[in-house]
Structures are given as C-alpha cells and as structure tokens.
Design an enzyme around this catalytic site. Sequence first.
Site, PDB file in Angstrom:
ATOM      1  N   LYS A 178      -6.939  -7.636   2.605  1.00 56.77           N
ATOM      2  CA  LYS A 178      -7.757  -7.854   1.405  1.00 56.77           C
ATOM      3  C   LYS A 178      -7.759  -6.610   0.535  1.00 56.77           C
ATOM      4  CE  LYS A 178      -8.866 -11.960   2.779  1.00 56.77           C
ATOM      5  NZ  LYS A 178      -7.666 -12.085   3.605  1.00 56.77           N
ATOM      6  N   ASP A 179      -8.098  -6.807  -0.734  1.00 55.67           N
ATOM      7  CA  ASP A 179      -8.087  -5.736  -1.721  1.00 55.67           C
ATOM      8  C   ASP A 179      -8.976  -4.569  -1.309  1.00 55.67           C
ATOM      9  OD1 ASP A 179      -7.725  -8.489  -3.066  1.00 55.67           O
ATOM     10  OD2 ASP A 179      -6.869  -7.114  -4.530  1.00 55.67           O
ATOM     11  N   ARG A 180      -8.579  -3.370  -1.704  1.00 54.18           N
ATOM     12  CA  ARG A 180      -9.363  -2.180  -1.391  1.00 54.18           C
ATOM     13  C   ARG A 180     -10.518  -2.007  -2.371  1.00 54.18           C
ATOM     14  NH1 ARG A 180      -9.654   3.190  -2.954  1.00 54.18           N
ATOM     15  NH2 ARG A 180      -7.992   2.895  -4.486  1.00 54.18           N
TER      16      ARG A 180
END
Length: 360
Positions: free
Chosen positions: A89-91
């Site tokens: 998942k996105d940071r």
Amino acid sequence: MATPLPDALVRAVTDPPRGCADLPTIGGQIRARPEDFEVEELPAYEADGRPGHVLVWLRKRKLASEDAVREVARQLRIPRVEIGVAGLKDRDAVTRQQISLPERAMASLASFEHPAITLSDPRPHSHKLRRAHLHGNRFRVVIRGLELELDEAERRAAAVVERLASEGLRNYYGVQRFGRQARNLEPGLATLAGKRRRRQKGDLTLSAGQSALFNLYLATRAERGLSTTALAGDILQKRDSGGMFECEDPSSDQARIAAGELVVTGPMFGSKMRAPSPGTPAHELEREILSIVKLNPAKLAKLGRSAPGTRRRLLVWPDPIELARAPAVAEPCELTPGLELRFCLRPGSYATILLRELCG
C-alpha cells in the site's frame, strides 16, 4: 556503461497518453496530508477459524507497507518471511490491509505499540496470506489546491468520471513502479534482455522492465486507436469470469467487446507468457514492441521462474466513482476545500493513473 534510453521511449513509458486528453483537467494537489489519501484492502476471503495462522488488520499512516511489516516482525520477534501480505500500500497515505501471522505470535500482540501502526484483534486462519490474495482496493482521495472555482472543477471532474465509466481507464502502471526518477527502467529492460544478472523471483527491477514494456504496448495501441479493437491473435479476457482465449474471429469478438463482455489484454513478457499465434497481427505488434527496445524474443525463454510473465487487461472499469466536495481543514495546517473521490480498483491497478486523468 549502458546506453541511455531515448527520451521519447522514457516518456512513452512514464508519461503515456491519457484517455481523457481531450477533456479539460482540474489541476490541484493530492496527498496534501496523509488523511487525504486513504486506501482499504478488499480481502479475497475471510478468516476460516482454523488453527495455524491468524489474520490481522494493519492500519498505518505515512509509512511504507514493507517498513510496517518489518516493525511488526521486530516487535513480535518473528522472522519477516513468516508474515503474509496480499499487497503493498501507498506510503504517503492512511491505509488498512490484512496481514497473516504465525499462530505463536498471538501472545505478543497485546504488547505491540507504534505511533503510526495499529493492529486489530487476531482471527484464526489455516494458512499464510499470499501475494495477490485480494479482490482489490477501495480509495478515498481528496484533491486540494484547486485554481478553479469548485463549481467548474466539479463540472470538469464529472465529465472525466462519465468518460471513464463508459470507456474504461487505461490500465497503465504508475510511475512509482519504475523507482525514483525511473531509475529501475533501464536496468529492468537490460535484465529482461539478459544483459544483467537476475535476482530472486519478484525482483523489483525485473518487474519494472516488464511493466515498462506493457505501458509501451498500451500506449502504442491507444495512439493507433486499437485499445478496444480486436485483432486476430489477441488474447482476450472475459470481464466477468476472467477466462482468456485467443481471438480467431475479430468481427464477432469485436461485437462482444462493444457489449462489455470482453477486454483486450497486453503482454507482461516472460518465459511462459501466453502469446498470440505467430503470423497474426497481434503477434506482429508484440514483436514490434520488443524491437523498439532491441530485445530478442529468444531471451525471454531464458528468464525461467524469475519472470514467467502473464497477461494484463488494457482497460479497467473502476467501481462507480463517487464525487463530492471536501471541506477545508485546519490541522496540521490550513488546507483549502477540494473535491473528494471514492472508487474501487482491481488488484494491481493504480489510483494515481485515474487521478492523472482528472488532474493532468
């Protein structure tokens, strides 16, 4: 020293033509704060209640998935390899995803503490969570910093949303796939060509090369008006069941594409990828893409298990995109009102590609 890739090729891969290029964009900024970019994983199945492992929901803020998982492994005193993850998942976001832990880690869960990570209560499950064991991802994104009046931004956004709902979203890989400043692009293509040593299966550099060729293929078909055109030899996929077959009758398959039953797939080149029959227009087009980067098709067979290859849909249809206005916020700093979007995407499809259609 490797010869630098031509600028035109790099642009075609990292900044490919937008499907809604004829519609006005709204500009703006995403990720003004992590809470403006929320991602929730849609699991492929629920916990089965059997012993062996446990499923846990991991919520994180402004932290990469791998960094979060390593912290969980450290605090629970278990090897990282024993933790199962369905997807990354996105940071710079607030995200929620399932992970699996070995059953023996349950005793340490109550003592886990981290300012950016929250773990849910465990649920017994019989096996380790594997990559791609998810239905997709649900997104909530706020676009702020608009230079347009909200009424005009909303009108423009609605036109793009309507286009995507009817014609689909080009399923490009996002620029983050190629590393910071696309640094994995040239090494990835060189690895596919056998000019660099391969690492283990799942090597990010190798997958960057495969993704680059897919983007180039999709961009080429799009510029030629072939994104939704059936060519003899095309590997087509049924949108409902996912079954694939080779196009032998373009006219009849074209009618099924128009009816929303089928979608054209593109190549994720590899040693065992299903390819069009030799001599067909689809086969010639895939060979043309390889020739652009001077990649000998025979080299692909030598990739073995490190890159078996697969097919990827050229277009995806986000679940109905909900559009609303987002209020201004004062914390952690004053942020102007914006537009909020909610949508779901298939595994492996990029929210940033959808946002690119809106924002430019």
